[in-house]
Design a protein around this motif. Structure first.
Motif, mmCIF file in Angstrom:
data_model
loop_
_atom_site.group_PDB
_atom_site.id
_atom_site.type_symbol
_atom_site.label_atom_id
_atom_site.label_comp_id
_atom_site.label_asym_id
_atom_site.label_seq_id
_atom_site.Cartn_x
_atom_site.Cartn_y
_atom_site.Cartn_z
ATOM 1 N N LEU A 8 -43.787 -42.351 -7.170
ATOM 2 C CA LEU A 8 -45.155 -41.863 -7.046
ATOM 3 C C LEU A 8 -45.212 -40.304 -6.523
ATOM 4 C CD1 LEU A 8 -47.525 -44.823 -5.524
ATOM 5 C CD2 LEU A 8 -47.530 -44.001 -7.914
ATOM 6 N N MET A 9 -44.259 -40.013 -5.809
ATOM 7 C CA MET A 9 -44.072 -38.679 -5.434
ATOM 8 C C MET A 9 -43.750 -38.090 -6.475
ATOM 9 S SD MET A 9 -45.603 -38.434 -2.496
ATOM 10 C CE MET A 9 -45.245 -36.741 -2.290
ATOM 11 N N ALA A 10 -42.814 -38.555 -7.416
ATOM 12 C CA ALA A 10 -42.433 -37.593 -8.447
ATOM 13 C C ALA A 10 -43.473 -37.515 -9.459
ATOM 14 C CB ALA A 10 -41.186 -38.447 -9.247
ATOM 15 N N PHE A 11 -44.537 -38.488 -9.521
ATOM 16 C CA PHE A 11 -45.895 -38.330 -10.294
ATOM 17 C C PHE A 11 -46.508 -37.063 -9.741
ATOM 18 C CE2 PHE A 11 -44.631 -41.294 -13.010
ATOM 19 C CZ PHE A 11 -45.681 -41.589 -13.969
ATOM 20 N N ALA A 12 -46.585 -37.089 -8.339
ATOM 21 C CA ALA A 12 -47.637 -36.129 -7.622
ATOM 22 C C ALA A 12 -46.939 -34.595 -7.658
ATOM 23 C CB ALA A 12 -47.514 -36.407 -6.091
ATOM 24 N N HIS A 13 -45.476 -34.447 -7.785
ATOM 25 C CA HIS A 13 -45.095 -33.142 -8.004
ATOM 26 C C HIS A 13 -44.627 -32.813 -9.393
ATOM 27 C CE1 HIS A 13 -45.308 -32.738 -3.935
ATOM 28 N NE2 HIS A 13 -44.613 -33.947 -3.591
ATOM 29 N N SER A 14 -45.001 -33.566 -10.309
ATOM 30 C CA SER A 14 -44.640 -33.434 -11.795
ATOM 31 C C SER A 14 -45.417 -32.240 -12.464
ATOM 32 C CB SER A 14 -45.093 -34.630 -12.462
ATOM 33 O OG SER A 14 -44.868 -34.514 -13.945
ATOM 34 N N ASP A 21 -46.196 -32.285 -15.523
ATOM 35 C CA ASP A 21 -47.065 -32.731 -16.430
ATOM 36 C C ASP A 21 -48.398 -32.911 -15.633
ATOM 37 O OD1 ASP A 21 -48.504 -33.758 -18.712
ATOM 38 O OD2 ASP A 21 -47.189 -35.780 -18.333
ATOM 39 N N ALA A 22 -49.560 -32.150 -16.099
ATOM 40 C CA ALA A 22 -50.852 -32.283 -15.583
ATOM 41 C C ALA A 22 -51.574 -33.600 -15.322
ATOM 42 C CB ALA A 22 -51.693 -31.097 -16.221
ATOM 43 N N SER A 23 -51.298 -34.403 -16.680
ATOM 44 C CA SER A 23 -51.963 -35.698 -16.643
ATOM 45 C C SER A 23 -51.160 -36.703 -15.674
ATOM 46 C CB SER A 23 -51.530 -36.348 -18.031
ATOM 47 O OG SER A 23 -50.385 -36.279 -18.431
ATOM 48 N N GLU A 24 -49.986 -36.558 -15.280
ATOM 49 C CA GLU A 24 -49.488 -37.375 -14.446
ATOM 50 C C GLU A 24 -49.848 -36.847 -12.960
ATOM 51 O OE1 GLU A 24 -45.206 -36.907 -14.413
ATOM 52 O OE2 GLU A 24 -44.971 -38.431 -16.545
ATOM 53 N N LYS A 25 -49.852 -35.618 -12.527
ATOM 54 C CA LYS A 25 -50.411 -35.035 -11.254
ATOM 55 C C LYS A 25 -52.128 -35.568 -11.326
ATOM 56 C CE LYS A 25 -48.863 -31.391 -9.648
ATOM 57 N NZ LYS A 25 -48.688 -29.959 -9.529
ATOM 58 N N GLU A 26 -52.851 -35.620 -12.245
ATOM 59 C CA GLU A 26 -54.117 -35.962 -12.172
ATOM 60 C C GLU A 26 -54.422 -37.346 -11.992
ATOM 61 O OE1 GLU A 26 -55.951 -34.738 -15.835
ATOM 62 O OE2 GLU A 26 -55.809 -32.643 -15.351
ATOM 63 N N PHE A 27 -53.377 -37.921 -12.433
ATOM 64 C CA PHE A 27 -53.363 -39.667 -12.235
ATOM 65 C C PHE A 27 -53.211 -39.815 -10.765
ATOM 66 C CE2 PHE A 27 -50.490 -43.210 -11.432
ATOM 67 C CZ PHE A 27 -51.169 -44.141 -11.881
ATOM 68 N N PHE A 28 -52.271 -39.324 -10.382
ATOM 69 C CA PHE A 28 -51.568 -39.393 -8.959
ATOM 70 C C PHE A 28 -52.950 -39.126 -7.925
ATOM 71 C CE2 PHE A 28 -49.983 -38.261 -4.855
ATOM 72 C CZ PHE A 28 -49.369 -39.334 -4.186
ATOM 73 N N THR A 29 -53.316 -37.874 -8.010
ATOM 74 C CA THR A 29 -54.451 -37.448 -7.352
ATOM 75 C C THR A 29 -55.601 -38.400 -7.527
ATOM 76 O OG1 THR A 29 -53.613 -35.081 -7.817
ATOM 77 C CG2 THR A 29 -55.855 -35.279 -6.875
ATOM 78 N N LEU A 30 -56.156 -38.610 -8.594
ATOM 79 C CA LEU A 30 -57.309 -39.681 -8.759
ATOM 80 C C LEU A 30 -57.048 -41.062 -8.122
ATOM 81 C CD1 LEU A 30 -60.092 -40.136 -9.956
ATOM 82 C CD2 LEU A 30 -58.910 -40.931 -11.931
ATOM 83 N N VAL A 31 -56.009 -41.641 -8.299
ATOM 84 C CA VAL A 31 -55.520 -42.843 -7.593
ATOM 85 C C VAL A 31 -55.545 -43.022 -6.331
ATOM 86 C CG1 VAL A 31 -54.033 -44.863 -7.921
ATOM 87 C CG2 VAL A 31 -54.604 -43.759 -9.769
ATOM 88 N N LYS A 32 -54.849 -42.085 -5.702
ATOM 89 C CA LYS A 32 -54.753 -41.693 -4.233
ATOM 90 C C LYS A 32 -56.186 -41.496 -3.589
ATOM 91 C CE LYS A 32 -52.691 -39.000 -0.597
ATOM 92 N NZ LYS A 32 -51.808 -37.673 -0.475
ATOM 93 N N ALA A 33 -56.888 -40.552 -4.226
ATOM 94 C CA ALA A 33 -58.110 -40.246 -3.382
ATOM 95 C C ALA A 33 -59.160 -41.399 -3.472
ATOM 96 C CB ALA A 33 -58.571 -39.172 -4.314
ATOM 97 N N GLU A 34 -59.297 -42.023 -4.857
ATOM 98 C CA GLU A 34 -60.018 -43.354 -4.864
ATOM 99 C C GLU A 34 -59.729 -44.613 -3.977
ATOM 100 O OE1 GLU A 34 -62.889 -43.073 -5.646
ATOM 101 O OE2 GLU A 34 -63.003 -41.076 -7.165
ATOM 102 N N THR A 35 -58.206 -44.692 -4.051
ATOM 103 C CA THR A 35 -57.698 -45.774 -3.046
ATOM 104 C C THR A 35 -58.084 -45.664 -1.607
ATOM 105 O OG1 THR A 35 -55.976 -46.039 -4.655
ATOM 106 C CG2 THR A 35 -55.672 -47.005 -2.305
ATOM 107 N N ILE A 36 -57.937 -44.364 -1.222
ATOM 108 C CA ILE A 36 -58.410 -43.941 0.308
ATOM 109 C C ILE A 36 -59.785 -44.275 0.380
ATOM 110 C CG2 ILE A 36 -58.438 -42.249 2.067
ATOM 111 C CD1 ILE A 36 -55.540 -41.334 0.803
ATOM 112 N N ARG A 37 -60.596 -43.624 -0.352
ATOM 113 C CA ARG A 37 -62.115 -43.785 -0.483
ATOM 114 C C ARG A 37 -62.495 -45.483 -0.456
ATOM 115 N NH1 ARG A 37 -66.920 -42.572 -4.321
ATOM 116 N NH2 ARG A 37 -65.820 -43.819 -5.760
#
Length: 173
Positions: A119-125, A127-143
């Protein structure tokens, strides 16, 4: 005053009061399970594994135990458009493929530190779509976790109506 109209309104109000407990009951995680999701079973399992990686079961409660994975499925189905849903599904498949390539096993079978590394590889990727995926899933999981009923009432001590009402109190003048 028209007596017939009053009786009709009284009967309608009585019927409404009888039906009130049926629809005003509290919702539970089991209620979310009845949602017909657009995610297939493999994608649901991957989403649950990602939630478990971000918020693992700790001493008390984790993301899966309060139903954050079901919340995310419903949230992504109802609140995000088709392009975001397609990106989530694509990135879940990429995450599964990268786990198989790097560790030789599915993402859900990997150890916690291996899933975190993926997951951290996706966060620092790059590729913008991988980074957006990680940011969205992480934020919505915490929310989803921090706004769940169990966390709000048992751990954050949220009260719907704070304070206490003391009805009949003697006033000393």
């Amino acid at each position: 005053m028209n007596r017939r109209e009053s009786l009709k309104m009284l009967m309608a109000a009585s019927g409404g009061l009888l039906a009130l407990p049926a629809w005003a009951g509290q919702w539970h995680v089991d209620d979310l399970a009845t949602h017909a999701s657009s995610f297939v079973a493999a994608e649901q399992a991957m989403l649950a594994a990602v939630v478990d990686t971000i918020l693992p079961q700790g001493v008390v409660v984790g993301g899966l135990s309060v139903g954050v994975d079901k919340f995310l499925q419903k949230l992504f189905d109802h609140c995000y458009d088709a392009t975001v849903q397609a990106n989530i599904k694509t990135q879940l498949a990429k995450l599964e493929a990268s786990a198989s390539a790097k560790y030789g096993q599915p993402f859900s079978a990997c150890a916690q530190y291996e899933r975190e590394a993926l997951l951290m590889a996706f966060a620092h990727s790059a590729d913008a779509s991988e980074k957006e995926f990680f940011t969205l899933v992480k934020a919505e999981t915490i929310r989803g976790f921090s706004t769940s009923r169990e966390v709000m009432t048992n751990y954050l001590e949220y009260k719907t109506a704070p304070g206490h009402y003391y009805g009949c109190v003697d006033v000393n003048a």
